[in-house]
Write a protein that holds these residues in place. Sequence first.
Motif, PDB file in Angstrom:
ATOM      1  N   ARG B 447       0.710  -1.272   0.169  1.00 42.10           N
ATOM      2  CA  ARG B 447       0.261  -0.044   0.057  1.00 42.10           C
ATOM      3  C   ARG B 447       0.936   1.302   0.041  1.00 42.10           C
ATOM      4  O   ARG B 447       0.424   2.414  -0.278  1.00 42.10           O
ATOM      5  CB  ARG B 447      -1.084  -0.143   1.411  1.00 42.10           C
ATOM      6  CG  ARG B 447      -2.235  -0.944   0.602  1.00 42.10           C
ATOM      7  CD  ARG B 447      -3.035  -1.250   1.699  1.00 42.10           C
ATOM      8  NE  ARG B 447      -4.132  -2.106   1.062  1.00 42.10           N
ATOM      9  CZ  ARG B 447      -4.795  -3.024   1.764  1.00 42.10           C
ATOM     10  NH1 ARG B 447      -4.660  -2.970   2.912  1.00 42.10           N
ATOM     11  NH2 ARG B 447      -5.458  -3.952   1.062  1.00 42.10           N
ATOM     12  N   SER B 451      -0.424   6.009  -4.631  1.00 49.08           N
ATOM     13  CA  SER B 451      -1.226   7.323  -4.285  1.00 49.08           C
ATOM     14  C   SER B 451      -2.413   7.183  -5.133  1.00 49.08           C
ATOM     15  O   SER B 451      -2.526   6.940  -6.210  1.00 49.08           O
ATOM     16  CB  SER B 451      -0.535   8.501  -4.611  1.00 49.08           C
ATOM     17  OG  SER B 451       0.741   8.639  -4.468  1.00 49.08           O
ATOM     18  N   LEU B 459     -13.725  12.985   2.473  1.00 50.26           N
ATOM     19  CA  LEU B 459     -12.982  14.001   3.214  1.00 50.26           C
ATOM     20  C   LEU B 459     -13.354  13.625   5.034  1.00 50.26           C
ATOM     21  O   LEU B 459     -14.637  12.808   5.119  1.00 50.26           O
ATOM     22  CB  LEU B 459     -13.494  15.242   3.193  1.00 50.26           C
ATOM     23  CG  LEU B 459     -13.145  15.987   1.806  1.00 50.26           C
ATOM     24  CD1 LEU B 459     -13.573  17.532   1.791  1.00 50.26           C
ATOM     25  CD2 LEU B 459     -11.444  15.848   1.466  1.00 50.26           C
ATOM     26  N   PHE B 460     -12.394  13.232   5.708  1.00 49.25           N
ATOM     27  CA  PHE B 460     -12.715  13.006   6.978  1.00 49.25           C
ATOM     28  C   PHE B 460     -12.977  14.463   7.925  1.00 49.25           C
ATOM     29  O   PHE B 460     -12.480  15.417   7.541  1.00 49.25           O
ATOM     30  CB  PHE B 460     -11.545  12.349   7.586  1.00 49.25           C
ATOM     31  CG  PHE B 460     -11.287  11.154   7.063  1.00 49.25           C
ATOM     32  CD1 PHE B 460     -12.091  10.296   7.326  1.00 49.25           C
ATOM     33  CD2 PHE B 460     -10.469  10.808   5.923  1.00 49.25           C
ATOM     34  CE1 PHE B 460     -11.898   8.747   7.101  1.00 49.25           C
ATOM     35  CE2 PHE B 460     -10.381   9.624   5.545  1.00 49.25           C
ATOM     36  CZ  PHE B 460     -10.916   8.683   5.892  1.00 49.25           C
ATOM     37  N   TYR B 470      -3.682  13.295   5.596  1.00 49.01           N
ATOM     38  CA  TYR B 470      -3.902  12.109   6.027  1.00 49.01           C
ATOM     39  C   TYR B 470      -3.112  11.104   5.290  1.00 49.01           C
ATOM     40  O   TYR B 470      -2.780   9.755   5.755  1.00 49.01           O
ATOM     41  CB  TYR B 470      -5.419  11.922   5.282  1.00 49.01           C
ATOM     42  CG  TYR B 470      -5.992  10.770   5.982  1.00 49.01           C
ATOM     43  CD1 TYR B 470      -6.668  10.741   6.966  1.00 49.01           C
ATOM     44  CD2 TYR B 470      -5.962   9.619   4.839  1.00 49.01           C
ATOM     45  CE1 TYR B 470      -7.318   9.363   7.587  1.00 49.01           C
ATOM     46  CE2 TYR B 470      -6.659   8.362   5.503  1.00 49.01           C
ATOM     47  CZ  TYR B 470      -7.259   8.399   6.683  1.00 49.01           C
ATOM     48  OH  TYR B 470      -7.887   7.102   7.177  1.00 49.01           O
ATOM     49  N   SER B 471      -2.575  11.416   3.859  1.00 45.77           N
ATOM     50  CA  SER B 471      -1.616  10.536   3.489  1.00 45.77           C
ATOM     51  C   SER B 471      -0.388  10.337   3.798  1.00 45.77           C
ATOM     52  O   SER B 471       0.381   9.174   3.781  1.00 45.77           O
ATOM     53  CB  SER B 471      -1.790  10.594   1.819  1.00 45.77           C
ATOM     54  OG  SER B 471      -1.008  11.879   1.630  1.00 45.77           O
ATOM     55  N   VAL B 473       1.174  11.197   7.456  1.00 47.78           N
ATOM     56  CA  VAL B 473       1.103  11.812   8.689  1.00 47.78           C
ATOM     57  C   VAL B 473       2.097  12.804   9.239  1.00 47.78           C
ATOM     58  O   VAL B 473       2.045  13.712   9.694  1.00 47.78           O
ATOM     59  CB  VAL B 473       0.695  10.797   9.944  1.00 47.78           C
ATOM     60  CG1 VAL B 473       0.265  11.478  11.097  1.00 47.78           C
ATOM     61  CG2 VAL B 473      -0.207   9.777   9.356  1.00 47.78           C
ATOM     62  N   ARG B 523      -3.854  15.436  -1.597  1.00 46.33           N
ATOM     63  CA  ARG B 523      -3.376  14.235  -0.574  1.00 46.33           C
ATOM     64  C   ARG B 523      -2.548  13.339  -1.231  1.00 46.33           C
ATOM     65  O   ARG B 523      -1.561  12.880  -0.841  1.00 46.33           O
ATOM     66  CB  ARG B 523      -4.835  13.633  -0.095  1.00 46.33           C
ATOM     67  CG  ARG B 523      -4.696  12.624   0.725  1.00 46.33           C
ATOM     68  CD  ARG B 523      -5.835  12.664   1.659  1.00 46.33           C
ATOM     69  NE  ARG B 523      -7.187  12.181   0.962  1.00 46.33           N
ATOM     70  CZ  ARG B 523      -8.507  12.574   1.545  1.00 46.33           C
ATOM     71  NH1 ARG B 523      -8.490  12.725   2.697  1.00 46.33           N
ATOM     72  NH2 ARG B 523      -9.371  12.117   0.877  1.00 46.33           N
ATOM     73  N   ALA B 524      -3.091  13.115  -2.468  1.00 48.88           N
ATOM     74  CA  ALA B 524      -2.191  12.066  -3.353  1.00 48.88           C
ATOM     75  C   ALA B 524      -0.663  12.366  -3.501  1.00 48.88           C
ATOM     76  O   ALA B 524       0.244  11.588  -3.718  1.00 48.88           O
ATOM     77  CB  ALA B 524      -2.889  11.552  -4.657  1.00 48.88           C
ATOM     78  N   CYS B 527       1.672  12.130  -0.704  1.00 54.19           N
ATOM     79  CA  CYS B 527       1.906  10.961  -0.343  1.00 54.19           C
ATOM     80  C   CYS B 527       3.237  10.396  -1.248  1.00 54.19           C
ATOM     81  O   CYS B 527       4.037   9.733  -0.837  1.00 54.19           O
ATOM     82  CB  CYS B 527       0.971   9.905  -0.607  1.00 54.19           C
ATOM     83  SG  CYS B 527       1.289   8.512  -0.875  1.00 54.19           S
TER      84      CYS B 527
END
Lengths: 572, 616
Positions: B447, B451, B459-460, B470-471, B473, B523-524, B527
């Motif tokens: 994993r 990405s 969304l959180f 998020y991707s 931390v 986000r991607a 990462c």
Amino acid sequence: MGIYKKYFNRYKIPFIVAVICVTCEAVCDLMGPTLMARIIDMGIEKSDMDSVLHWGLIMLAVTAAGACFAVARNILASNVSQRMGADLRYDLFAKIMNFSEAGADRIESGSLITRLTNDTSQVVQFVNGIMRVFLKAPVTCIGSIVLASMLNLRLSLVIYGVVAVVAFLIAISMKLSYPRFSMLQKSMDKVNSVVQEYLIGVRLVKAFGTYDEERGRFKTANEDLMEKGIASQIIITYIAPLLNLTVGVGTVLVIYIGSRMFGSSMAGTGDISAFTIYMAQILNALLIITNVFNTFVRTKASTARIREVLDAEEDFSHMGDVKTLKGDIRFEHVSFAYPGGSGDPVLKDLSFSVKRGENLAVIGPTGSGKSTIAWLLMRFYDVDDGRILLDETDIRELDTDAVRGNVALVPQKSMLFSGTVADNIRWGNSEADDAAVRDAAKKAQADFIERMPYGFDSMLGSAGVNISGGQKQRISIARGLIKAAPILVLDDATSALDAVTEARVRQQLAAMAGKHTVVMVTQRCTTAMFADHILVLEDGVNMGYGTHEELLNTCEIYREIYRSQVESEKEA
Amino acid sequence: MAEGQQIHSETKLPSMRGPGGGGAKRFAPGAKPKNARGTLRRIIKIYLRWGKTIFAAMLLTAAASGISVAIPYFVGKTFNTFHLETRTVDDGLLFGLLAAVAALYAANYVINTVSGVIMLKVSQKLVFTLRAEFFDKMQRLPLEFYDTRSHGDTMSRLTNDVDNISSTIAQATTQLISSLLTITGSLAVMISLNIPLTLVVLLCIPLVAALTKMIASHSRSCFMAQQRSLGELNGMIEENILGLKMVKAFGRQQKMVEEFAGINERLYDSSRKAQIWSGFMMPLMNVINNLIFTLTAIAGGVLSTGYGLAVGTVISFLSYSKQFAQPLNSVAGMFNTIQQALAGAERVFEIMDRQEEPEDVTDAVDLENPRGDVRFENVNFSYDPAAPVLRDVSFDVKAGETVALVGETGAGKTTVVNLLTRFYDADSGRILIDGHDIRDVKRDSLRRCFSVVLQETCLFGGTIMDNIRYSRVDATDEQVIAAAKTARAHSFIKRLPQGYQTRVSGSTDNLSQGQRQLLAIARAVLCDCPILILDEATSSVDTKTEKDIQRALLGLMKDHTSFLIAHRLSTIRDADRIMVIGNGRILESGSHDDLMAQKGVYYNMVVSQMRPVGPA
């Protein structure tokens, strides 16, 4: 509770009768211990069998009467409370159906649903409770005290003391518990939202492997919930046994004091044993009253939520001219900001016009206000400044239903309803015959319907088959087409269709030109370029208006959009 | 009573009475547990983890109910100290008895407090642990589980059903024990006091049983009808509120209100009947109670006048007769409650027993510094055996290549992503990353290769900063902002009142669909993994911004592999390779120019998107 006045007036007679029945029922119940005291004092103690039979029969008669009252109030209470609940639900639903969009935007739809379901059933429970036990408890409580006093005034001093202590304890525990319970509710909401987000984002969690973060988030919420759960109940846990103890002490006192009075012939054994029963009855009644308070507090919150719905703004008036439009559209210096939004205008001083039978494409970047034009044409909102004219009449002077009857909308998000495919298409025109439905579906390239197990009679929605986004869009287009309204608005309605299908749909729309005004909101240049006119929007401002060729020459933004889509990077 | 799929998160306000069996709910038809005994055994096993504490609490409860039975016995005895003939009281005996009563009440108080506190803490701890275990289990379940189950159902299992296991079952069981003890205790005392009077009191058993049966048989069908109309009504409400704009756009308000009225009337009728029938329980119980009381009094009178039975005994009996029917009624009600809770427990265990994602194989490899070569070898896959989605698909992607997947909705584009990321395992064939079969690679390490920006952006709850981070931390604020700039999200974030600290959530819509997609891309980008997957990631973003993002990503992904899935052909035309998927196979593969020259499927797509239409 002003909103319930109307319902109260509607059902006041059965309501009042039910309340009277509850009161009578309570009185019958109250007579129990007194009659029992008579049986003991006058019958058993004096070995008088006739008295036992006499008072026993009276007691049975009273019980029977009480049962009759109870049955009557049960039927009345069930009828009235459920009837009122049904009326309230109906009124709420009718109200919501006539919400103005501004009103609907203000209350989240999920919350509207719970208001219509959970909150109304809370009210029903409360109303039912009033007619069932809520009134009975205070009557029993006060009645027990009165009867005990009548039976033996001195001995009843003990009861006064017990009642005072119990009432005090209950008051304290409620006062301490309520704030803790609202905290518990918050923790529970938090756990729910963490889980819900996890469920929605599970692919992401798996893709990024953020298991530990998620576990941590959940653990925090879960621990908090446990602590709040303990905190909210600990007070009750301590106080409930105390209540029992108080009654116990009262019982011992009654017997002791009674025994002193018995010696001087001031109290009989029947009196004393009746007193112990009254005491238990009072405790029971006080506990029920606590529950009444709990329900009342919750009902108050529900009422506030229901009231908010009933007080919400109604849709625009249905008065005004009713006429069939020919399809001329004109925006004159229109400015608009969503009510309840950030306040930034979405459209700024926007002017353009479309003649009947013309085809207009609206193109522009994300958030430029394209969809807003569609909503305003349906008069879901009123403009802040300027005006919108349909056939040279201000849209605000037309009957709202007539406006919507003259505009067919195919929305960005195709919303279908449960029912058959044909039912859904017939939303556009409930009188359409099967041939017309088929024809509309054909025009919308929805040939997949024929291949479904039951064809046009296949069920959609929760009870039926699931169909893909592209298939939904095509049914939604058919629904718009069958309406055959003078104005057809397609709000990015082909985004989920592949290129070939989209082109075919476009061809069908082009064939309609001349008879209908078509407004197409789109992201794709290839969709827009064949329209009679193209409106280029950016940040709610008209950045260019003209044909494809004109705009290519004059409008920088349009040129950029065109280039980004049609010409390749490598060639550029 | 909005049950069904609704998620109940309503807290119960303080109630000082246990779950008595008197409420109308007891007649509601509940789901019956399929294997009550097995489920019960499992619950007991869970309880046994706190074995001593729970056992202690139960013992205490038993003791408390024993005391409750003893109290009226002593209270009744006190009346024997009253001498009616002489109107004197046997003080010595009376004080002794009163002291006993007082001591019993006091003991009861102490025991109830202690066992209450213990039970409260244990049961909360138990729910906490069960929830945590449930959530851990959820994390290990394969994606298939989430794709095939409604979220509402899983949520209600985690909240309501888990709660039920601890609170309802624990409370109901304790109550059941104490009720049974009360009944047997009272019975024993009564028999020891006087057998004929006991028989009179026992008359209530057939009466209560007959009443319960009569009411249950009449109300059950009403409750079932109520449940059905309620489900129908909830469905209708949900649909019309969510689709309100359409209802208005097509002028269907009146029609919908009429339809609603029809279902609403049916619901009214069935709930009214259900409520009336179950409402008969309490008043009729009361009649039975009083009837038994009177009969006992009459019989007691006869016995005391004719056969010299002590008045105190009769009084004791009278209070027992009052006490006897109530627990009897609760026992009947409690069985129902426990049965429903067991059914809930089964729903929890069903999830706990589900097959987890397969474990990593023992010699699983750790991909270190993966390059991003991807290879599909004769891959077959179907979600449903009857409808194969991928058939014998093979392709090879070199690290650094950009590959676009095109095809109609449902052609299997997203499936390729699902298999590559090992959300699902292929039915046959192999998928290799850097030459390793992905089934032989540790999941963690696999994993870290991807990405992904998925079709549905998610969304959180938290700030925008948190959401991008998020991707990765451990990313610094600067890195987050740089990623947002690459994703062209920076400019709109800056314009928000609180910038990167703006709070967002999954449900509220303070961001447009396009803006959400930009955040997902940021986000991607942050990462920075060797393989980038964009699955319809820019469908709601305008084409100009999309191009800008692509240009920015292109630089970033120079030596990374990227997969692009898009409907818009303009999105993908600059990919190194375009694969057209249809009927579960790769129909064509090549660069835009190659495929245009081939004049095949792709050519037709492009041409039809470009072809002018109209009367001309």
